[in-house]
Write a protein that holds these residues in place. Structure first.
Motif, PDB file in Angstrom:
ATOM      1  N   ARG A   7       0.828  -1.215   0.000  1.00 10.59           N
ATOM      2  CA  ARG A   7       0.000   0.000   0.000  1.00 10.59           C
ATOM      3  C   ARG A   7       0.857   1.257   0.000  1.00 10.59           C
ATOM      4  NH1 ARG A   7      -5.639  -0.503   1.753  1.00 10.59           N
ATOM      5  NH2 ARG A   7      -5.516   1.544   2.690  1.00 10.59           N
ATOM      6  N   LEU A  10       1.885   1.685  -3.545  1.00 15.92           N
ATOM      7  CA  LEU A  10       0.767   2.215  -4.343  1.00 15.92           C
ATOM      8  C   LEU A  10       0.547   3.697  -4.057  1.00 15.92           C
ATOM      9  CD1 LEU A  10      -1.705  -0.797  -4.089  1.00 15.92           C
ATOM     10  CD2 LEU A  10      -0.784   0.160  -6.222  1.00 15.92           C
ATOM     11  N   ILE A  54     -15.450  13.129 -14.112  1.00 14.98           N
ATOM     12  CA  ILE A  54     -14.915  11.842 -14.571  1.00 14.98           C
ATOM     13  C   ILE A  54     -14.684  10.905 -13.399  1.00 14.98           C
ATOM     14  CG2 ILE A  54     -12.890  10.747 -15.638  1.00 14.98           C
ATOM     15  CD1 ILE A  54     -12.920  12.918 -17.691  1.00 14.98           C
ATOM     16  N   GLY A  55     -14.079  11.422 -12.343  1.00 15.23           N
ATOM     17  CA  GLY A  55     -13.870  10.597 -11.155  1.00 15.23           C
ATOM     18  C   GLY A  55     -15.190  10.098 -10.593  1.00 15.23           C
ATOM     19  N   GLY A  56     -16.171  10.998 -10.522  1.00 13.53           N
ATOM     20  CA  GLY A  56     -17.465  10.654  -9.928  1.00 13.53           C
ATOM     21  C   GLY A  56     -18.191   9.562 -10.686  1.00 13.53           C
ATOM     22  N   GLY A  58     -16.895   7.242 -12.633  1.00 16.23           N
ATOM     23  CA  GLY A  58     -16.185   5.969 -12.451  1.00 16.23           C
ATOM     24  C   GLY A  58     -16.395   5.382 -11.067  1.00 16.23           C
ATOM     25  N   VAL A  59     -16.176   6.213 -10.058  1.00 19.95           N
ATOM     26  CA  VAL A  59     -16.243   5.706  -8.680  1.00 19.95           C
ATOM     27  C   VAL A  59     -17.657   5.205  -8.353  1.00 19.95           C
ATOM     28  CG1 VAL A  59     -16.123   6.424  -6.248  1.00 19.95           C
ATOM     29  CG2 VAL A  59     -14.247   6.982  -7.811  1.00 19.95           C
ATOM     30  N   HIS A  60     -18.682   5.930  -8.846  1.00 16.88           N
ATOM     31  CA  HIS A  60     -20.045   5.462  -8.573  1.00 16.88           C
ATOM     32  C   HIS A  60     -20.365   4.187  -9.347  1.00 16.88           C
ATOM     33  CE1 HIS A  60     -20.557   9.336  -6.540  1.00 16.88           C
ATOM     34  NE2 HIS A  60     -21.514   8.719  -5.894  1.00 16.88           N
ATOM     35  N   PHE A  62     -18.100   1.860 -10.092  1.00 18.87           N
ATOM     36  CA  PHE A  62     -17.392   0.793  -9.360  1.00 18.87           C
ATOM     37  C   PHE A  62     -18.138   0.437  -8.080  1.00 18.87           C
ATOM     38  CE2 PHE A  62     -13.342   2.933 -11.133  1.00 18.87           C
ATOM     39  CZ  PHE A  62     -13.543   2.335 -12.362  1.00 18.87           C
ATOM     40  N   TRP A  67     -17.267  -2.921  -6.052  1.00 19.94           N
ATOM     41  CA  TRP A  67     -15.799  -2.986  -6.029  1.00 19.94           C
ATOM     42  C   TRP A  67     -15.163  -2.016  -5.044  1.00 19.94           C
ATOM     43  CZ3 TRP A  67     -14.780  -2.788 -12.064  1.00 19.94           C
ATOM     44  CH2 TRP A  67     -15.273  -3.988 -12.645  1.00 19.94           C
ATOM     45  N   VAL A  68     -15.837  -0.893  -4.786  1.00 18.62           N
ATOM     46  CA  VAL A  68     -15.241   0.132  -3.914  1.00 18.62           C
ATOM     47  C   VAL A  68     -16.292   0.630  -2.914  1.00 18.62           C
ATOM     48  CG1 VAL A  68     -13.725   0.908  -5.790  1.00 18.62           C
ATOM     49  CG2 VAL A  68     -15.850   2.140  -5.338  1.00 18.62           C
ATOM     50  N   HIS A  69     -15.807   1.283  -1.861  1.00 20.31           N
ATOM     51  CA  HIS A  69     -16.688   1.905  -0.873  1.00 20.31           C
ATOM     52  C   HIS A  69     -16.443   3.411  -0.860  1.00 20.31           C
ATOM     53  CE1 HIS A  69     -16.026  -2.250   0.426  1.00 20.31           C
ATOM     54  NE2 HIS A  69     -17.288  -2.214   0.792  1.00 20.31           N
ATOM     55  N   LEU A  70     -17.506   4.157  -0.662  1.00 18.75           N
ATOM     56  CA  LEU A  70     -17.318   5.597  -0.537  1.00 18.75           C
ATOM     57  C   LEU A  70     -16.770   5.901   0.858  1.00 18.75           C
ATOM     58  CD1 LEU A  70     -20.587   7.049  -2.155  1.00 18.75           C
ATOM     59  CD2 LEU A  70     -18.417   6.467  -3.247  1.00 18.75           C
ATOM     60  N   SER A  71     -15.948   6.965   0.971  1.00 18.69           N
ATOM     61  CA  SER A  71     -15.633   7.459   2.319  1.00 18.69           C
ATOM     62  C   SER A  71     -16.064   8.908   2.388  1.00 18.69           C
ATOM     63  CB  SER A  71     -14.163   7.294   2.691  1.00 18.69           C
ATOM     64  OG  SER A  71     -13.350   7.187   1.565  1.00 18.69           O
ATOM     65  N   ILE A  72     -17.231   9.092   3.006  1.00 23.01           N
ATOM     66  CA  ILE A  72     -17.877  10.408   3.058  1.00 23.01           C
ATOM     67  C   ILE A  72     -17.493  11.115   4.350  1.00 23.01           C
ATOM     68  CG2 ILE A  72     -20.106  11.606   3.073  1.00 23.01           C
ATOM     69  CD1 ILE A  72     -19.486  10.164   0.430  1.00 23.01           C
TER      70      ILE A  72
ATOM     71  N   GLY B  20      -9.099  12.554 -12.559  1.00 21.67           N
ATOM     72  CA  GLY B  20     -10.297  11.714 -12.403  1.00 21.67           C
ATOM     73  C   GLY B  20      -9.950  10.236 -12.520  1.00 21.67           C
ATOM     74  N   SER B  23      -8.192   8.962  -9.545  1.00 26.85           N
ATOM     75  CA  SER B  23      -9.064   8.651  -8.408  1.00 26.85           C
ATOM     76  C   SER B  23      -9.704   7.267  -8.600  1.00 26.85           C
ATOM     77  CB  SER B  23     -10.119   9.741  -8.209  1.00 26.85           C
ATOM     78  OG  SER B  23     -11.089   9.665  -9.219  1.00 26.85           O
ATOM     79  N   TRP B  24      -9.978   6.877  -9.852  1.00 26.97           N
ATOM     80  CA  TRP B  24     -10.434   5.495 -10.078  1.00 26.97           C
ATOM     81  C   TRP B  24      -9.364   4.544  -9.567  1.00 26.97           C
ATOM     82  CZ3 TRP B  24     -12.426   4.972 -15.857  1.00 26.97           C
ATOM     83  CH2 TRP B  24     -13.395   5.951 -16.104  1.00 26.97           C
ATOM     84  N   PHE B  27      -9.128   4.324  -5.749  1.00 28.79           N
ATOM     85  CA  PHE B  27     -10.264   3.574  -5.194  1.00 28.79           C
ATOM     86  C   PHE B  27     -10.114   2.087  -5.491  1.00 28.79           C
ATOM     87  CE2 PHE B  27     -12.590   7.495  -4.396  1.00 28.79           C
ATOM     88  CZ  PHE B  27     -13.345   7.149  -3.298  1.00 28.79           C
ATOM     89  N   VAL B  30      -6.588   0.736  -3.396  1.00 31.71           N
ATOM     90  CA  VAL B  30      -6.578   0.729  -1.923  1.00 31.71           C
ATOM     91  C   VAL B  30      -7.924   1.133  -1.328  1.00 31.71           C
ATOM     92  CG1 VAL B  30      -4.093   1.114  -1.731  1.00 31.71           C
ATOM     93  CG2 VAL B  30      -5.630   3.089  -1.818  1.00 31.71           C
ATOM     94  N   ASP B  31      -8.920   1.365  -2.189  1.00 34.36           N
ATOM     95  CA  ASP B  31     -10.254   1.769  -1.756  1.00 34.36           C
ATOM     96  C   ASP B  31     -10.221   3.049  -0.928  1.00 34.36           C
ATOM     97  OD1 ASP B  31     -12.975   1.581  -1.821  1.00 34.36           O
ATOM     98  OD2 ASP B  31     -13.156  -0.077  -0.409  1.00 34.36           O
ATOM     99  N   LEU B 144     -16.488  14.429  -5.811  1.00 29.94           N
ATOM    100  CA  LEU B 144     -16.803  13.376  -6.780  1.00 29.94           C
ATOM    101  C   LEU B 144     -17.600  12.250  -6.134  1.00 29.94           C
ATOM    102  CD1 LEU B 144     -14.891  10.503  -6.830  1.00 29.94           C
ATOM    103  CD2 LEU B 144     -13.149  12.164  -7.417  1.00 29.94           C
ATOM    104  N   GLN B 145     -17.513  12.144  -4.797  1.00 27.42           N
ATOM    105  CA  GLN B 145     -18.351  11.167  -4.093  1.00 27.42           C
ATOM    106  C   GLN B 145     -19.704  11.768  -3.729  1.00 27.42           C
ATOM    107  OE1 GLN B 145     -16.124   8.448  -1.254  1.00 27.42           O
ATOM    108  NE2 GLN B 145     -14.720  10.183  -1.329  1.00 27.42           N
TER     109      GLN B 145
END
Lengths: 182, 176
Positions: A7, A10, A54-56, A58-60, A62, A67-72, B20, B23-24, B27, B30-31, B144-145
């Motif tokens: 990690r 990464l 673009i990020g939003g 993709g992340v939504h 996924f 595949w992923v979790h939001l961290s709000i 963007g 950020s994919w 996520f 490493v989420d 973006l979230q």
């Protein structure tokens, strides 16, 4: 060390890419940031809105696939608003935000390095004031970790679609505005 | 490819799209969302651990962000390398003490500029930690979230920055 080495690797890789792109975007320059606030250079807005859209999307996507979790971050509204107000003044004074200031330091900006020193002192001061903040302002008007879909009842894809339309509209207006000024 | 990496600037939409996509990547690997300002707190915790380890152990905030290297801290360290690399490839790296726009408004004094930059840095992290994030963690990643906190922060900081810049730099030097 709690974090596994993979990690850390990464993180380093993501950071190299992030720093590289920020510098190429020109947001590691004092003038780019300050002139965004003066409506003379719209680079910051273009970069941020494009990344958000673009990020939003993709992340939504996924997230829908599991595949992923939001961290709000929690909507501690009083602290977020006061923090935003203070942050904006700091950003206009320094001409960088924390990330772009740290990146600018690596490109040779000496005043950015002084700003980073200020950030470290600011963090030390905040750490001492945190217990007080936690029992006062952080509790005021705390709505919890809510999202725009939560408070509107609209699905995320609808909000993302609207956001895309708004972003494209803003870009169109800004491009026209910039052409007229030259 | 090399020509692209050596370019001085990329179009903002291209750079934004790449952030963007990045950020994919974070996520998916490493989420976690990209963020910067909590790494600054960890750095302070590391520094204070040398001088006052007991104080760092008992401080509530350093318990949240202890003196250890995590993914985000590595990200911030990587940013230094990435920005250094980009600016050296393009030849845009340069020692800047007093930026031109500042000089036109406040004169060439390095001490004055450094004092303002230092104060700006203090306010940035004070504001960011109070709000729970900065332009990266809230502004890009949180927005973006679709977080309410992040959009609130983004709009507030923008309004505040516009007001502060108008007050600081005024209307002189009108475009053209």
């Amino acid at each position: 060390m709690a974090e596994p080495l993979s990690r850390i690797a990464l993180g380093l890789l993501s950071g190299v890419l992030f720093g590289f792109v920020l510098e190429k975007a020109g947001v590691t320059r004092f003038e780019t940031i300050v002139n965004q606030f003066r409506f003379r250079d719209f680079t910051v807005l273009k970069v941020m809105l494009t990344a958000i859209v673009i990020g939003g999307v993709g992340v939504h996507a996924f997230r829908a696939l599991g595949w992923v979790h939001l961290s709000i971050k929690p909507a501690q509204m009083a602290a977020v608003i006061v923090g935003g107000l203070v942050f904006g003044v700091g950003m206009a004074l320094l001409g960088y935000c924390p990330g772009t200031g740290i990146a600018a330091m690596a490109t040779g900006s000496r005043h950015a390095a002084v700003g980073v020193l200020g950030m470290l002192v600011g963090a030390a001061v905040f750490a001492e004031l945190y217990p007080w903040a936690a029992s006062t302002i952080l509790r005021v008007w705390n709505l919890g970790s809510v999202t725009l879909p939560d408070i509107t009842g609209w699905p995320a894809w609808l909000i993302l679609t609207l956001l895309t339309v708004v972003a494209l509209g803003v870009f169109g207006l800004v491009e026209r505005f910039e052409k007229r000024k030259v | 490819m090399m020509k692209w990496l050596k370019a001085k600037r990329w179009r903002p939409y291209v750079a934004g799209a790449l952030i963007g996509f990045l950020s994919w990547f974070t996520f998916l690997t490493v989420d976690r969302p990209i963020g910067v300002s909590s790494a600054v707190v960890r750095t302070v915790a590391m520094a204070e651990s040398v001088a006052a380890p007991q104080h760092v152990k008992t401080n509530l905030y350093f318990q949240k962000f202890p003196a250890s290297i995590d993914w985000e801290w590595a990200l911030v360290a990587g940013m230094l390398a990435g920005a250094a690399l980009s600016s050296r490839l393009s030849g845009s790296a340069s020692v800047e003490r007093v930026p031109e726009l500042w000089m036109r408004r406040f004169g060439p004094s390095v001490a004055k500029r450094y004092a303002a930059a230092f104060l700006g840095g203090v306010l940035l992290i004070g504001g960011a930690r109070l709000a729970g994030g900065c332009t990266s963690g809230h502004g890009i990643s949180g927005s973006l979230q679709l977080a309410l906190s992040s959009w609130t922060f983004f709009l507030t900081l923008f309004a505040s920055g516009v007001a502060a810049a108008a007050w600081l730099y005024g209307k002189e030097d009108r475009h053209g």
